[in-house]
Every structure is written in C-alpha cells, then in structure tokens.
Design a protein around this motif. Sequence first.
Motif, PDB file in Angstrom:
ATOM      1  N   UNK A  15       3.051  11.005   4.293  1.00 21.64           N
ATOM      2  CA  UNK A  15       2.303   9.844   4.778  1.00 21.64           C
ATOM      3  C   UNK A  15       1.559  10.165   6.084  1.00 21.64           C
ATOM      4  N   UNK A  34       9.268  10.592   3.113  1.00 21.04           N
ATOM      5  CA  UNK A  34       8.540   9.458   3.643  1.00 21.04           C
ATOM      6  C   UNK A  34       7.480   9.903   4.587  1.00 21.04           C
ATOM      7  N   UNK A  62      -2.694  17.932  -1.572  1.00 23.75           N
ATOM      8  CA  UNK A  62      -1.268  17.906  -1.235  1.00 23.75           C
ATOM      9  C   UNK A  62      -0.474  18.547  -2.368  1.00 23.75           C
ATOM     10  N   UNK A  78      10.167   6.229   0.547  1.00 26.86           N
ATOM     11  CA  UNK A  78       9.390   5.420   1.483  1.00 26.86           C
ATOM     12  C   UNK A  78       9.959   4.021   1.615  1.00 26.86           C
ATOM     13  N   UNK A 126      -7.059  10.779   7.014  1.00 24.18           N
ATOM     14  CA  UNK A 126      -7.879   9.569   6.932  1.00 24.18           C
ATOM     15  C   UNK A 126      -8.508   9.291   8.294  1.00 24.18           C
ATOM     16  N   UNK A 150      -6.349   6.316  -4.849  1.00 25.80           N
ATOM     17  CA  UNK A 150      -6.560   6.611  -3.431  1.00 25.80           C
ATOM     18  C   UNK A 150      -5.275   6.227  -2.688  1.00 25.80           C
ATOM     19  N   UNK A 151      -5.007   6.859  -1.525  1.00 23.29           N
ATOM     20  CA  UNK A 151      -3.799   6.486  -0.778  1.00 23.29           C
ATOM     21  C   UNK A 151      -3.761   5.004  -0.393  1.00 23.29           C
ATOM     22  N   UNK A 152      -4.943   4.344  -0.393  1.00 23.18           N
ATOM     23  CA  UNK A 152      -4.953   2.929  -0.023  1.00 23.18           C
ATOM     24  C   UNK A 152      -4.535   2.048  -1.198  1.00 23.18           C
ATOM     25  N   UNK A 195      -1.520  12.081   5.219  1.00 24.44           N
ATOM     26  CA  UNK A 195      -2.547  11.176   4.687  1.00 24.44           C
ATOM     27  C   UNK A 195      -3.211  10.419   5.821  1.00 24.44           C
ATOM     28  N   UNK A 202       0.825  -1.205   0.000  1.00 25.07           N
ATOM     29  CA  UNK A 202       0.000   0.000   0.000  1.00 25.07           C
ATOM     30  C   UNK A 202       0.860   1.255   0.000  1.00 25.07           C
ATOM     31  N   UNK A 203       0.498   2.207  -0.882  1.00 27.64           N
ATOM     32  CA  UNK A 203       1.323   3.399  -1.031  1.00 27.64           C
ATOM     33  C   UNK A 203       1.180   4.334   0.169  1.00 27.64           C
ATOM     34  N   UNK A 204      -0.040   4.649   0.531  1.00 27.66           N
ATOM     35  CA  UNK A 204      -0.262   5.438   1.738  1.00 27.66           C
ATOM     36  C   UNK A 204      -0.014   6.929   1.595  1.00 27.66           C
ATOM     37  N   UNK A 205       0.351   7.421   0.403  1.00 30.66           N
ATOM     38  CA  UNK A 205       0.505   8.873   0.264  1.00 30.66           C
ATOM     39  C   UNK A 205      -0.490   9.411  -0.761  1.00 30.66           C
ATOM     40  N   UNK A 206      -0.776  10.698  -0.608  1.00 31.27           N
ATOM     41  CA  UNK A 206      -1.780  11.334  -1.445  1.00 31.27           C
ATOM     42  C   UNK A 206      -1.120  11.875  -2.708  1.00 31.27           C
TER      43      UNK A 206
END
Lengths: 382, 342
Positions: B161, B157, B176, A344, B168, A65-67, B164, A52-56
């Motif tokens: 994150x 990193x 962003x 990341x 969330x 989506x970040x997911x 986000x 999962x990337x997790x960034x916007x």
Amino acid sequence: MSLFYDTRIRAFLYQTIAIGAVVFVAWAMFSTASANLAKQDIATGFGFLARQAGFVITETAIAYEPTDTFGRAILVGIANTVKVSALAVLFGTILGVLVGIGRLSHNPVLSRLMLAYIEALRNVPLLLYLLLWYSLIISVFPPVRQAIEMLPGVFLSNSGLVMPAMRWASGFEALLVALIVGIAAAVVIERILARRRIATGKETPVATIATLAFLVPLAATSLLADISVSLDIPELGRFRLTGGYHVRPEFVALLIGLTLSASANVAEIVRAGIQAVSKGQWEAATALGLPRSRTLKLVILPQALRIIVPPLTNTYLTVFKNSSLAIAIGYPDLVMVSNTIMNQTGQAIEAIAIFMAVYLGLSILISLVMNWYNARVALRER
Amino acid sequence: MKKRILKLCATAAGIAVGLMASTASAATTLETVKARGKLICGVSMSTPGFATADTKGHMQGFDVDVCRAVASAVFGDPEKVDFVLTNINTRFQALQSGEIDMLSRQTTHTFSREVSLGLDFGPTVFYDGQGLMVPKSLGVNSAKELTDAAICTLPGTTTAQNLSDFFRSIGGKFELVVFENPDENRNAFFSGRCEAISSDRSDLASIRAVANNPDDYVVLPETISKEPLAPSVRQNDSNWRDIVSWSVWMLMAAEERGITQANVDEMAKSEDPEIQRMLGVSEELGKMLNLDNKWGYNIVKGVGNYGEVFERNLGTKTALGLTRGPNTRWSEGGLLYAPPFR
C-alpha cells in the motif's frame, strides 16, 4: 402411533430432523464465531468490500486501479484464477490426449518416453515443479535491459515475453460478430453435410466449404466496415519495456506447471479409456479394412470417451483448485488477492468465506458442465 | 428407531454445546503462562537479525530477545520460551486465537490494526521505515526515478500500500511482483526479475546481508513510510500488556541508567533510588505486576539492556551492520524514551 409407521411420514420426519440438525449446528457455529469476534473487538461483516483497496495488482484480466474497491480486487483475482485454469485445462487436455495415445504406441521408444514423462510429472508435488519452472525462467533468460529481440517488437527476458499489442480504434465489435457468425455457419454447414452424407452416401468437400463459410463473413466485414487498428509497439524505457502486451513469467510458470501436471493425468485417463474398449472392436474395425488411425478416431475414441469423461471432470477440478498454488510464485490469483485483503482489513473469516464460496461455486459449475457433456456422450439405448 | 433419533439430536446438541463452551473465557494470560511454565512467543520465519535459529537450533535475534526479556521477567530465565514461527498472513490470528501469548514479529503499529484486530500494541521497540533497495549497477539515486520499474515485495498491508501511495503521489506507475515466501522474493530480486525490492529498511539490511556480494546493492535514501515496530498482545488483559510494555521499557531504562548484563549485580548495590526500584532492591514494583520483585534484575541479567540487544543482533559488528539511527536514547537525539519507574 400408526402415523409413525407410515414410511413416507417417517422419511419426512427423519429428513426434517437431519436438516434441522445441520441448520442448528451451522447456526451455532456462526453465532459463536460472531460472539467471539465481537468479544475480542474484531470487526465483522462484508462492509469492507465497498472500501478502497489501495494496492496494486500487476496482472489484471479485467480493468483495475488501486482506487477501486476491495470487491473489484476480488473480481480481478477470480478472473486471473479462471484465466490460468481455463488455459491449463485446454492445453493440458490436448497434450494429455496426445501423450496418452503415444503411450499406447507400438513404437517402444515412444511409449517408454511417454511413460517416463507421465511418471516424472505425476510423482513429484506440483509446488516443486512450479518453483522449478519459475526459477528456470528467471535465471535462464537475461534481465529485461538485455532482452532478446526475437522478432522486431517481440522481446524475451526474465520479465516475460513482450509483444506488440493491437489497439482497436473502431470496428472491433463488427469483427467479433463476424467471427461468431463465421464459426456458427461453419458448424451448421458441417452438421448438414454430415447428415447428407449419412443419408445419401455422397461425399462433399466438407473442410473446404466450412472454411469458406468461416472466412466469408470476416472478409466481408473487413472490406465493408470501418476498421482502424494501431499497433502498440513495446519500447525499451529506462528500466523496462513499456507498451505492448506483456506475458509475465509468473503466469507462464503457473500455466506450464498446471498444464503439464494436467496432461500427465489426462494421458493416464485416456490410456485407460482406450484400453477399456474391448479388443474385439479393434479387430472388427481392422477386418472392415479401416487403418489404425481411423479406427482410433471413428471406433475406439467415441467409445472410450464414455469412460474418460467422469475421471476427466476430477482432473479439471484438480487443475482449478491447484491454481491456488500461484501464491508461491507471485501470480495474483484469488487466494493471493484475498490474502492481501485479509492482511489489510484483518477480516480473515469473511475473506476466506468469500474465496471458499467462489471455489465451491466454480467447481460445481465445472461439474455441471462436465456432467452435461457426459450425458451427451453416454451410451444411449435405442 | 426412536433411540436413533434421540442419539442424532444428542450428537447435534453435543456439538453445539462444545462450540459454545469454547467461548467461555479462560484464565488471564499471565496465569496461563505461569501454569504452563513457558512463554509462547510468535516471531518471524528466518529473518536474519530479528529471528533466526543458529546452527544448534537456538533462536536468536532482536525480536527473539524481546520475547526472552518477557520470559526473564516472568520466570527469571530467558530460556523459558517456546517460539512459534508465524507468517505475515497468520500472525494476528495466532495471537487472537491464543496460540501465542505475545507477538514479536517486526509488526508495524497502526491505527486499524490496534482498533479492529482485537489486540493491543506495546511500546515501539524499533523505529523503522519502508525503503527500496536496487543493484548499484542500475545507476539509480532516488526512488522517484523508479517509475515503470518492477518492484518485488512480500504480501502485506503496509508494504504494497505504501508503494502504491508513493507512486501515486509522484504520478508514476510501477509493476508489483508479490511473493508469499521471503526466499522466493529475494531470489527474484537477485536474479533481476525486479529492478528494486521494497521492505522495511531493517529488513532490507538483512536481505542485503545474504547477497553474494552485499556491496553490489544500495538502499535508496527515501523512507516512504513510518514503521514503528512493536510487540502486541491480546486486547483486554491489561496486566499482561503492562508486563510486556514495562519489560520493553526496562530494556531502554537500563541503557539510560548504564545497567548492563555484566554490571547488573554491582548496580543492584547502587544508592540511586530509581535503580533500586528497577532492580527490585527497594519497593515492590514487581509485585504490582504480579511478578517476582526482581523482574527487572532478571531481564537485564537475562538479555542485557536495549543497546546490548541492538548491537548483538543488528549493530555495526553484525552482518546487518545497522547504525542506531532513531533507535537511540532521547537524550542523544533518538526516539527511545522510557517512562519513569516510580
């Protein structure tokens, strides 16, 4: 020993050795790199793409989506790169052809002006222009809370242009099909009529008929199919305009920068191409009574294209590669997304390998398309 | 003809051997540093308070002083250090590849970095957390009100994150805007492209310090992440890691024991056995690190103790105006706690 003196066998041998050497060096580099990474306990492999990337990412040409996964994030980056380069190539070509022709104008003011335009754009690094356009946009236009409402629902501010968006409830596919059918019909009819005119010499109102052929399917679909559209009108929220379609300043600054720099190069290529067509062609066309504009369109440009296309390929490739300067002004292109991923996951080699492969692949694709086009316009011996 | 083929093969083999040879491991970091006569330290590019060059080109800042402390420990001279400006994307590669001996660059100590990047972190030198800064005129009192706002950040990193994750968790969205260059990032925020700018709180303080009118901006109360900033070294060189770690702890212990740059000579005469051990008056702690026995004396003489380093670069009398907060001694309710020197 006599086998060695056979040219074909010898050529085969050399080629095998050459390929073998290249493969060996590549293998040595790869295995050394992996061994070094393993020794330093640095994670390797492409497994991270499924995590999962997790960034916007704010500007997305495809849904994200970040997911979603890192792989999807890279696709978003590719789509953004392709979007901005394709538009810059299109606008840059149109603008460049006009400037190039203007450069050859008999009007001294116009031709000098175009010369100044070209020199100013060609002789300053693109990065500086990008920073300039971006700074201009964000400092000239007001902050979003004092956005200028140009038309009802259209707002201009230093956060970009926001306008009403159409949200299709139904009938979008039908209209799309009708549009494609219309364009195809118009092109086919134009071809047929042109061939008929060459064969018989009879003039037909081509433009009118082609326009009709284009409009009829669209009109028919909109009458017959169930089309419902709702307008998504932007509203001023507490901080920003929400809803509607956003054109962000990062995208605009990059598009302007790439377009202008491409147009200056295209202009010089077009000028060179036109000037390379011998003077006799102009004189012959004038002798036949063709006015200057038709001479250019019917006699000179088709011949100039043969000279123009190969360097044009180069310019297009440059635009595509220069789009990676996006990172300086915050447009999330492939490089920026890859950089975030690198940061990341720490897997720099893999991330760079991916974006190099993408640039290489797409550049080769552009070259192939342009070579195909070049072959089409090249002088054919009959 | 055969000769040419042989030549070709030889070249290819040569290249391959050259590549292989580079894998052979060299001397330890300490040996390399001593042979070179200089420490090479990776710091950030122009971050007021942490690493900036003064008008004479002399580097100064909190991160810079951590490097100088290590240089003092190794050479007895805080000036025997070359600084390499690293950016956020290349900092770990610079360390992995051996271009720098240590990284002291506002870097957050995280699990995945320590485990997968082939590096080891030293002790936390600055307990930080990510915050958000907004113009006062926006009338916002909490980060939770920032739903739908645009937020400027640097690529990285943890920063993007954490934002986000934060939005969330409160079920909001935000726009962003990411900049590679800190200057572009600041300008975009100051000119109103973004409502808020997000970074570590220490970094926000240095951004605020360069605003035309710093009082127009306010850092919101929420700290949305833990950011323990720590120096790092390459993995599998425990002697070098010990030197960096204990140099940092020496700064902290010196403050605990009241040893300052000014009184270090006097303190060397102290009867206190731990102070004697720290300053190399008795026992051989320095030699155990393969350093001069007066390494601790040299650190304090060179850069002062932790409190002095903090106040000089970040403290209330500087443009950043940071209070000690959690970065104070454990005995005063802070998080700084150096293990005993014995």
